[in-house]
Design an enzyme around this catalytic site. Structure first.
Site, PDB file in Angstrom:
ATOM      1  CG  HIS A   1      15.992  32.570  43.630  1.00 19.29           C
ATOM      2  ND1 HIS A   1      17.245  32.809  43.122  1.00 19.29           N
ATOM      3  CD2 HIS A   1      15.416  31.709  42.763  1.00 19.29           C
ATOM      4  CE1 HIS A   1      17.416  32.130  42.001  1.00 19.29           C
ATOM      5  NE2 HIS A   1      16.307  31.465  41.762  1.00 19.29           N
TER       6      HIS A   1
ATOM      7  CG  ASP B   1      12.506  30.415  36.797  1.00 21.83           C
ATOM      8  OD1 ASP B   1      12.709  31.010  37.876  1.00 21.83           O
ATOM      9  OD2 ASP B   1      13.338  29.637  36.299  1.00 21.83           O
TER      10      ASP B   1
ATOM     11  CG  ASP C   1      15.916  33.585  35.673  1.00 22.98           C
ATOM     12  OD1 ASP C   1      15.747  32.960  34.606  1.00 22.98           O
ATOM     13  OD2 ASP C   1      16.722  33.219  36.553  1.00 22.98           O
TER      14      ASP C   1
ATOM     15  CD  GLU D   1      14.981  33.772  39.949  1.00 24.67           C
ATOM     16  OE1 GLU D   1      16.097  33.863  39.391  1.00 24.67           O
ATOM     17  OE2 GLU D   1      14.209  32.808  39.779  1.00 24.67           O
TER      18      GLU D   1
ATOM     19  CG  HIS E   1      24.664  30.382  32.521  1.00 22.54           C
ATOM     20  ND1 HIS E   1      23.472  29.931  32.030  1.00 22.54           N
ATOM     21  CD2 HIS E   1      24.438  30.745  33.800  1.00 22.54           C
ATOM     22  CE1 HIS E   1      22.548  30.021  32.976  1.00 22.54           C
ATOM     23  NE2 HIS E   1      23.106  30.516  34.060  1.00 22.54           N
TER      24      HIS E   1
ATOM     25  CG  ASP F   1      13.267  28.463  40.567  1.00 21.45           C
ATOM     26  OD1 ASP F   1      12.440  29.382  40.512  1.00 21.45           O
ATOM     27  OD2 ASP F   1      14.443  28.574  40.183  1.00 21.45           O
TER      28      ASP F   1
ATOM     29  CD  GLU G   1      20.129  34.490  40.400  1.00 24.40           C
ATOM     30  OE1 GLU G   1      21.021  34.578  39.534  1.00 24.40           O
ATOM     31  OE2 GLU G   1      19.009  34.024  40.161  1.00 24.40           O
TER      32      GLU G   1
ATOM     33  CG  ASP H   1      24.602  30.793  28.192  1.00 28.30           C
ATOM     34  OD1 ASP H   1      24.211  29.679  27.800  1.00 28.30           O
ATOM     35  OD2 ASP H   1      24.166  31.359  29.219  1.00 28.30           O
TER      36      ASP H   1
HETATM   37  C1  3MF Z   1      18.269  29.390  39.171  1.00 29.05           C
HETATM   38  C2  3MF Z   1      18.515  30.686  38.556  1.00 29.05           C
HETATM   39  C3  3MF Z   1      19.619  30.723  37.557  1.00 29.05           C
HETATM   40  C4  3MF Z   1      20.436  31.984  37.605  1.00 29.05           C
HETATM   41  C5  3MF Z   1      21.423  32.045  36.479  1.00 29.05           C
HETATM   42  C6  3MF Z   1      22.301  33.261  36.521  1.00 29.05           C
HETATM   43  C7  3MF Z   1      19.387  29.444  35.561  1.00 29.05           C
HETATM   44  O1  3MF Z   1      17.164  29.383  39.967  1.00 29.05           O
HETATM   45  O2  3MF Z   1      17.828  31.644  38.801  1.00 29.05           O
HETATM   46  O3  3MF Z   1      19.036  30.577  36.264  1.00 29.05           O
HETATM   47  O4  3MF Z   1      19.624  33.101  37.561  1.00 29.05           O
HETATM   48  O5  3MF Z   1      22.212  30.923  36.540  1.00 29.05           O
HETATM   49  O6  3MF Z   1      23.114  33.260  37.584  1.00 29.05           O
HETATM   50 MG    MG Z   2      17.756  33.705  38.429  1.00 28.71          MG
END
Ligand code: 3MF
Ligand code: MG
Length: 365
Positions: A233, A270, A303, A230, A69, A268, A194, A72
């Protein structure tokens, strides 16, 4: 006869596969994937892990790409002058160089600031939309100063909770306008969208890769607008992640992936790659491998979230386990009997095909 047909089928359909079998995969993740464990219901459960220490872990863990980010790279970037931002970016670039790491992308973190409570590029406030564009330009500056060719747009707050509060048609036009402004601001940078269908909004704009690819084609420089898919997603949109990847690949629009997993249509999660649906994970690897993804230097991004119960060195196990699982599945794809597959497809015996896949995944003959 059947064998001849199979050979022809192999030549027609799979002739790219041997080339892609040589792919040496490179892996990436973002510093947020080594987290302190806070969630919406509880605070951090682990000590703060400075970014410098995280960078030192990448190579030993088997990763060489860093996803960022903007803040970051440059914490508190809003309070710094352009010179200060570039100076801080230069120190991070040196740090990455010292560790042998490559910055994969920079993403404007547009979901934190007070100016984006009603969305960023699609906010109803002109001043807030301007803020979002200015912040995005800063992210592009940071990416360029890192020698990084891509900016990722996760359009977190673009959408609405109250449908009538925004004009969705105008919102989509604003998103396209923003993409064109970004392309114009920097003549080399790529924009990787994304998509995500919900969370934090209940219905987000650009929920699928199809929406992202439509924006790419409508933009002033379609070659520089691509997608990052992703797994979770796609699943949250009720779609098959491997088919989403295949769609993007068919349009030469898959720039990167965020492999992970997701248990049902919930928040979500992950989860670790393959942790909820091993066959789904196999199919994502199959689609990527068959298309030769990674052969042009694209990263396999993860991710994934560390479980809240992890402590100490265990806080990176989700990354190494997901990476290992990907590589085990690459072996499964490479050792899958394509001749037998061709025969079953030729005979239209999809019952046999499915059972053979399940046995292959279980290591049974
Ligand atoms: C949210 C995400 C994000 C993005 C990241 C990079 C925090 O569901 O997946 O993770 O991947 O911001 O764009
Ligand atoms: Mg992501």
């Amino acid at each position: 006869m059947v064998n001849q047909v199979v050979e022809i089928f192999w030549e027609m359909c799979c002739s790219e596969a041997p080339m892609s079998q040589q792919t040496q995969y490179r892996f990436s993740f973002g510093p947020w994937n080594i987290s302190e464990g806070a969630d919406p219901f509880g605070p951090e459960v682990r000590a703060v892990f400075p970014h410098e220490e995280k960078f030192a872990l990448y190579r030993p863990l088997g990763f060489e790409g860093v996803q960022f980010h903007d803040d970051d790279v440059v914490p508190d970037l809003e309070t710094l002058s352009p010179d200060q931002v570039l100076k801080k970016t230069a120190t991070v670039k040196t740090m990455l160089g010292n560790q042998g790491l490559t910055p994969e992308f920079v993403a404007p973190r547009l979901w934190f600031p007070a100016q984006t409570v009603d969305g960023a590029y699609t906010s109803n406030s002109a001043a807030d939309r301007q803020y979002a564009l200015d912040r995005t330009r800063k992210s592009i500056d940071i990416a360029r100063a890192l020698d990084c060719k891509a900016v990722v747009l996760w359009l977190a707050r673009e959408g609405s909770y109250i449908r009538e509060s925004k004009n969705a048609r105008i919102a989509y036009q604003r998103l396209l306008e923003t993409i064109n402004q970004m392309l114009d601001y920097d003549k080399e940078i790529e924009i990787w969208i994304e998509p995500k269908p919900n969370e934090p909004t209940d219905q987000a704009y650009v929920p699928t890769i199809g929406h992202a690819v439509a924006l790419a084609y409508a933009s002033n420089d379609p070659k520089r607008v691509k997608g990052l898919i992703e797994t979770a997603h796609a699943l949250l949109a009720g779609l098959d992640a491997s088919d989403e990847m295949a769609f993007a690949l068919a349009h030469d629009k898959l720039a990167s992936v965020h492999l992970n997993d997701q248990n049902g249509l919930k928040y979500d999660q992950d989860k670790n790659f393959g942790g909820a649906n091993l066959r789904g994970a196999f199919n994502q690897v199959r689609v990527l491998e068959e298309a030769g993804f990674g052969g042009k230097g694209e990263f396999i991004g993860l991710d994934v979230k560390a479980m809240r119960t992890q402590q100490g060195r265990g806080v990176t196990a989700h990354l190494t386990n997901s990476r290992s699982l990907f590589l085990y599945l690459v072996e499964k794809v490479r050792s899958w009997d394509r001749i037998a597959e061709g025969q079953m497809i030729e005979a239209r015996d999809y019952e046999a095909l499915e059972f053979a896949i399940l046995k292959h995944l279980m290591g049974l003959k």
